[in-house]
Each structure stands twice: as structure tokens, then as C-alpha cells.
Enzyme design. Structure first.
Site, mmCIF file in Angstrom:
data_model
loop_
_atom_site.group_PDB
_atom_site.id
_atom_site.type_symbol
_atom_site.label_atom_id
_atom_site.label_comp_id
_atom_site.label_asym_id
_atom_site.label_seq_id
_atom_site.Cartn_x
_atom_site.Cartn_y
_atom_site.Cartn_z
ATOM 1 C CE LYS A 41 23.280 15.194 37.246
ATOM 2 N NZ LYS A 41 24.142 16.367 37.476
ATOM 3 C CG ASP A 82 21.436 18.602 37.795
ATOM 4 O OD1 ASP A 82 22.594 18.973 37.575
ATOM 5 O OD2 ASP A 82 20.582 18.527 36.884
HETATM 6 P P1 NDP Z 1 17.841 24.945 38.817
HETATM 7 O O1 NDP Z 1 16.708 23.999 38.863
HETATM 8 O O2 NDP Z 1 18.187 25.705 40.026
HETATM 9 O O3 NDP Z 1 17.612 26.001 37.635
HETATM 10 C C1 NDP Z 1 17.451 25.574 36.309
HETATM 11 C C2 NDP Z 1 17.195 26.798 35.438
HETATM 12 O O4 NDP Z 1 17.227 26.408 34.076
HETATM 13 C C3 NDP Z 1 15.809 27.404 35.664
HETATM 14 O O5 NDP Z 1 15.875 28.767 35.381
HETATM 15 C C4 NDP Z 1 14.974 26.664 34.626
HETATM 16 O O6 NDP Z 1 13.801 27.358 34.235
HETATM 17 C C5 NDP Z 1 15.928 26.565 33.476
HETATM 18 N N1 NDP Z 1 15.604 25.364 32.671
HETATM 19 C C6 NDP Z 1 15.559 24.081 33.105
HETATM 20 N N2 NDP Z 1 15.208 23.252 32.108
HETATM 21 C C7 NDP Z 1 15.027 24.029 31.036
HETATM 22 C C8 NDP Z 1 14.665 23.773 29.709
HETATM 23 N N3 NDP Z 1 14.398 22.517 29.277
HETATM 24 N N4 NDP Z 1 14.603 24.817 28.858
HETATM 25 C C9 NDP Z 1 14.881 26.077 29.279
HETATM 26 N N5 NDP Z 1 15.225 26.389 30.540
HETATM 27 C C10 NDP Z 1 15.300 25.384 31.394
HETATM 28 O O7 NDP Z 1 19.094 24.088 38.292
HETATM 29 P P2 NDP Z 1 20.644 24.424 38.406
HETATM 30 O O8 NDP Z 1 20.864 25.887 38.326
HETATM 31 O O9 NDP Z 1 21.192 23.669 39.550
HETATM 32 O O10 NDP Z 1 21.215 23.708 37.085
HETATM 33 C C11 NDP Z 1 21.359 24.383 35.836
HETATM 34 C C12 NDP Z 1 22.347 23.644 34.961
HETATM 35 O O11 NDP Z 1 23.615 23.567 35.629
HETATM 36 C C13 NDP Z 1 21.984 22.197 34.627
HETATM 37 O O12 NDP Z 1 22.464 21.886 33.339
HETATM 38 C C14 NDP Z 1 22.775 21.386 35.662
HETATM 39 O O13 NDP Z 1 23.020 20.077 35.230
HETATM 40 C C15 NDP Z 1 24.050 22.218 35.690
HETATM 41 N N6 NDP Z 1 24.887 22.025 36.878
HETATM 42 C C16 NDP Z 1 24.388 22.267 38.135
HETATM 43 C C17 NDP Z 1 25.185 22.086 39.234
HETATM 44 C C18 NDP Z 1 24.741 22.460 40.598
HETATM 45 O O14 NDP Z 1 25.596 22.470 41.493
HETATM 46 N N7 NDP Z 1 23.494 22.779 40.826
HETATM 47 C C19 NDP Z 1 26.559 21.553 39.097
HETATM 48 C C20 NDP Z 1 27.024 21.422 37.738
HETATM 49 C C21 NDP Z 1 26.181 21.621 36.686
HETATM 50 P P3 NDP Z 1 12.354 26.887 34.754
HETATM 51 O O15 NDP Z 1 12.269 27.421 36.153
HETATM 52 O O16 NDP Z 1 11.374 27.472 33.823
HETATM 53 O O17 NDP Z 1 12.384 25.382 34.703
#
Ligand code: NDP
Length: 448
Positions: free
Chosen positions: A121, A161
């Protein structure tokens, strides 16, 4: 010394890493008892220590000509069953402890997929939010200038991510290609016309819904007609909602880090198209949805509050898809009180240990992230295969493989939990099955 105490004493500030290690250690005690060779080879102490940690300075210039410095990281955690594989996160909260927790989880997740991928990671404390395209590009180029020395299609293959989506992968790939003078599958999540796989953007969200469907099917139930709470509005949340709508479930919430939307009528296809345009093209905030659709309400969330009201609505299913520790004990108790049947984690470690205990104590079907969100890395693995073969599978072919992988992961977790006397405990199932595979490979390869 107890292994969790050892990890804490070595790196006292890495709270999330301690949490991830403690959860796995708790589950694997029976495997260690059944396999004394794991203890004599000191596998546990070896598995909690990254094989390599790379930290570097990332200087970049903003549009005004001011110079900024961020930190870049890559954790190469474990390569026992394949090259390091795992995403890059760009978010101001990123630090060594958060990336080590994510890399550690990734090792077991990748083992569950049945594909040959080790765990890694990386990322940076850079915040892409509010930056111009040109600034994001300059940052990505500076980041890759250093990272390119350490990765490669047979060594370490990063992906996206939080904060790293199609745009960032494009800039990162462009710089890698220029510096190394090679066009290879060194990153996954690439654009479709330059080596990407169909279904990769959708895979994590779709996979998390497939996993929930499998958990419900194991109890003779389905997602049809069920209300679902979704958090986040990024990549994972969007495609979770897409698949839920397709399978007849009704997503009623989604969020960003400022607040959340509750839409009692449910998000349908047309509304989801609006969300995708709002988030991916305009890079806007979810509050705009309530202005467009007056039947929905926007509720700001105080991150310091003792619970998140998003998890206090009546629903059958919950899909945390934003970030770590977003469901605490009180949130979990609210979900249970409101009749939740199934929780499938699209995000990594979104539930605190107390929250997990609450779900398990109440026999909720609880799919931990390392199993439920493994669809993303699985299709990344399929993207690597397509790159190696220099061909591309159709959407239907990739989706079919994804469904098969999620079914197999579910069955592995279910069967393993049963064998170890904790039926339907997917936490034990995922941790034990993932650990046993990696541990055996480490033994086979000697003390390296
Ligand atoms: P994105 O950046 O596309 O979206 C993240 C979302 O989560 C946004 O809506 C963001 O809001 C919100 N968010 C991020 N940080 C915080 C926080 N500290 N508190 C509240 N809301 C938060 O990321 P992904 O959708 O790719 O990832 C989301 C989750 O899924 C993560 O935990 C990631 O590790 C996990 N994941 C992702 C994978 C992938 O293929 N992308 C694979 C496996 C797991 P805002 O816009 O306000 O920041």
C-alpha cells in the site's frame, strides 16, 4: 512478549496498525495451535513487519509558483504469494501507521482472492481536493519520479484508493512510462484504451454487493426490496449503489466528509447519474443533491460527535464505503436496534473493534472489508493477466469472473469459520483462511 504489545512498543503512534494486527491475532490463535510449525518458524512476528518501507520527499509547484513538500510512502508488506499489490491513497490524514494497516489488511485480502498477489500500500498526505488539474498532474509526476525506482510489473503494482482515481492513475502511468521507457502493466485502474480492464472501476462496489448477496443467500434471503444505507460518494460508494439498484435494493443514504444525504424515496438510476456527474466531473459536494431533489435532506455531520446519524436510519443493509473507523460501537448498536440484517464493508476497516463485537454478538451477517471489498483487487489481478497476455476480456467475461471470485471468497470464509467452530463468523473465516495461505508460503520459502 505478546505480539500486539511488541508491535505497540516498536511503533507506539501507529494506532490503526495496532488495531488491524490485534484483530487478526485474535482470530488466528486456533490456527497456530493446530499448526505448531507456524509458531516455530515465528511466522507471526515476521508477518507484522513490512518487508520494505519506502519514504520520500515529494516537492511540487502550485499554480502561483509556490513550492510545497509532501511525503510519499510505499509499504511493501509481504511478497510470499506474489508481487506486492495494493492501492495508493492521497489524503491529508495519510501517515505511516494508516498505510501499514492498509498494507497488512491487503496481504490477507489478496490471499483470499486466489490470485497470485502479495500485499502493499502507498500514498501521500497530499490533498487533491481543491487543487487544479495542473497541480494534481505536477504532484503525480513528482511522486512517480521517485516511486518508479521501486515498482515494476513483476515487483510491485500499485492501483487507486481514496483520492487516487482515473485522472491520477493516468498522470502516474504517463510519468512511469517516460522515466522507465517501457509500456507495461505497472499500475492497475488504467484507462480502457491504454491497458485498463473493463469493470475495474465498478469492481469494489459490485463485489461488496455480491458478497452481501451471498451472505443473505446463505440464510435463504436476498437483497430484493431491502433498504440500504451507503456511506461515501466516491468510487466504491457509487458502484455499490449502482449494483444495489440493479439487484432491486433501495439505497437511501450516501455521504462525503462534510455530511450525508437521506433520500427516503431511494436513489434510482437517474439520481445516481446525477451523483456521478456531480462527484466525478464537477468534483462537487453531496449537499448539492438536496437542492436538486427536494424530497431528500442533507444532514451535516460533526466528525467529533459520539455517533454518526447516517447509521441511525431504519434499513436492512449497511454498506460503509468511505473510510476507516466510520462505524463505532454506538453506530453499530443503532444499526442493530433498527433491524439491520447484513453489513458489507466496501471500505477498509470501517468498523471499530467494539462495533465489530456488537455485530457479532447480535448475529448480524457481517462481511469484513478484507473479504467483502476484495473485488477491486481481484479485477486488478485480472487486469494484470490481460496486460500480460496483451488482450482484453469483454465486460461480461470480467463480471462473470468477479462474481465467481466473490462467491469463492464467501464460501472459503464460511467454510473456514465453520471448521473452526464459529459458524457465520466471517471475521474469523477471512483472517484464518488468508493467514494460513500466506504462512504456509512463507514456511515453504524459508527464512527470507
Ligand atoms: P474515493 O476517494 O473515491 O471516495 C472516498 C469517499 O469517502 C468520499 O466520499 C470521501 O468524502 C469519503 N471520505 C474519505 N475520507 C473520509 C473521512 N476521513 N471521513 C469521512 N468521509 C471520508 O475513495 P474510494 O471510494 O476508492 O475508497 C473508499 C474506501 O474503500 C476506502 O476505505 C478505500 O480504502 C476502500 N477501498 C477502495 C478500493 C478501490 O478499488 N477504490 C478497493 C478496496 C477498498 P470527501 O470527498 O469529503 O473526502
Amino acid at each position: 512478549m505478546d505480539i500486539v504489545d511488541l508491535v505497540k512498543s516498536r511503533d507506539p503512534n501507529e494506532r490503526e496498525f495496532h488495531q488491524a494486527v490485534a484483530e487478526v491475532i485474535e482470530s488466528i490463535k486456533p490456527v497456530l495451535d493446530r499448526n505448531p510449525e507456524f509458531r516455530s518458524a515465528n511466522i507471526v512476528e515476521r508477518i507484522v513487519e513490512p518487508e520494505r518501507v519506502i519514504m520520500f520527499r515529494v516537492p511540487w509547484m502550485d499554480d502561483e509558483g509556490d513550492v510545497h513538500v509532501n511525503r510519499g510512502f510505499r509499504i511493501e508488506m509481504n511478497s510470499a504469494i506474489g508481487p506486492y499489490k495494493g492501492g495508493l491513497r492521497f489524503h491529508p490524514s495519510v501517515n505511516l501507521g494508516i498505510l501499514k494497516f492498509l498494507a497488512f489488511e491487503q496481504v490477507f485480502k489478496n490471499a483470499l482472492t486466489s490470485l497470485a498477489m502479495g500485499g502493499g500500500k502507498g500514498g501521500s498526505d497530499f490533498d487533491p481536493k481543491g487543487k487544479s488539474d495542473a497541480e494534481v498532474q505536477r504532484f503525480c509526476q513528482s511522486f512517480m519520479l521517485e516511486l518508479s525506482r521501486h515498482i515494476g510489473p513483476d515487483t510491485d503494482i500499485p492501483a487507486g484508493d481514496i483520492g487516487v482515481g482515473a485522472r491520477e492513475i493516468g498522470y502516474l502511468f504517463g510519468m512511469y512510462k517516460k522515466v522507465r521507457n517501457e509500456f507495461t502493466g505497472v499500475l492497475t485502474g488504467k484507462g480502457l484504451n491504454w491497458g485498463g480492464s473493463l469493470i475495474r472501476p465498478e469492481a469494489t462496489g459490485y463485489g461488496s454487493v455480491y458478497f452481501a448477496a451471498e451472505m443473505l443467500a446463505a440464510k435463504g434471503d436476498s437483497l430484493e426490496g431491502k433498504k440500504s444505507l451507503v456511506s461515501g460518494s466516491g468510487n466504491v460508494a457509487q458502484f455499490t449503489m449502482e449494483k444495489l439498484i440493479e439487484l432491486g435494493s433501495i439505497p437511501v443514504t450516501f455521504s462525503d466528509s462534510s455530511g450525508y444525504i437521506y433520500d427516503e424515496k431511494g436513489v434510482d438510476r437517474e439520481k445516481l447519474d446525477y451523483i456521478m456527474e456531480l462527484k466525478n466531473v464537477r468534483r462537487g459536494r453531496v449537499s448539492a443533491y438536496a437542492e436538486k431533489y427536494p424530497e431528500a435532506v442533507y444532514i451535516p455531520v460533526d466528525p467529533e460527535a459520539d455517533h454518526n446519524p447516517l447509521w441511525d436510519h431504519v434499513a436492512h443493509c449497511a454498506f460503509p464505503s468511505a473510510t476507516q473507523n466510520e462505524i463505532n460501537e454506538k453506530d453499530a448498536a443503532n444499526l442493530v436496534k433498527n433491524g439491520v440484517l447484513v453489513v458489507s464493508e466496501g471500505a477498509n476497516m470501517p468498523t471499530t473493534p467494539e462495533g465489530v463485537d456488537t455485530f457479532l454478538d447480535h448475529d448480524i451477517l457481517y462481511g469484513p472489508g478484507k473479504a467483502a471489498n476484495a473485488g477491486g483487487v481481484s479485477v486488478s489481478g485480472l487486469e494484470m493477466s490481460q496486460n500480460s497476455m496483451r488482450l482484453g476480456w469483454t465486460r461480461a467475461e470480467v463480471d462473470e469472473r468477479l462474481q465467481m471470485i466473490m462467491k469463492n471468497i464467501h464460501k472459503t470464509c464460511l467454510d473456514t469459520a465453520e471448521q473452526y467452530g464459529t459458524p457465520f463468523n466471517y471475521v474469523n473465516g477471512a483472517n484464518i483462511a488468508g493467514f494460513a495461505k500466506v504462512a504456509q508460503a512463507m514456511i515453504d520459502q524459508g527464512v527470507v
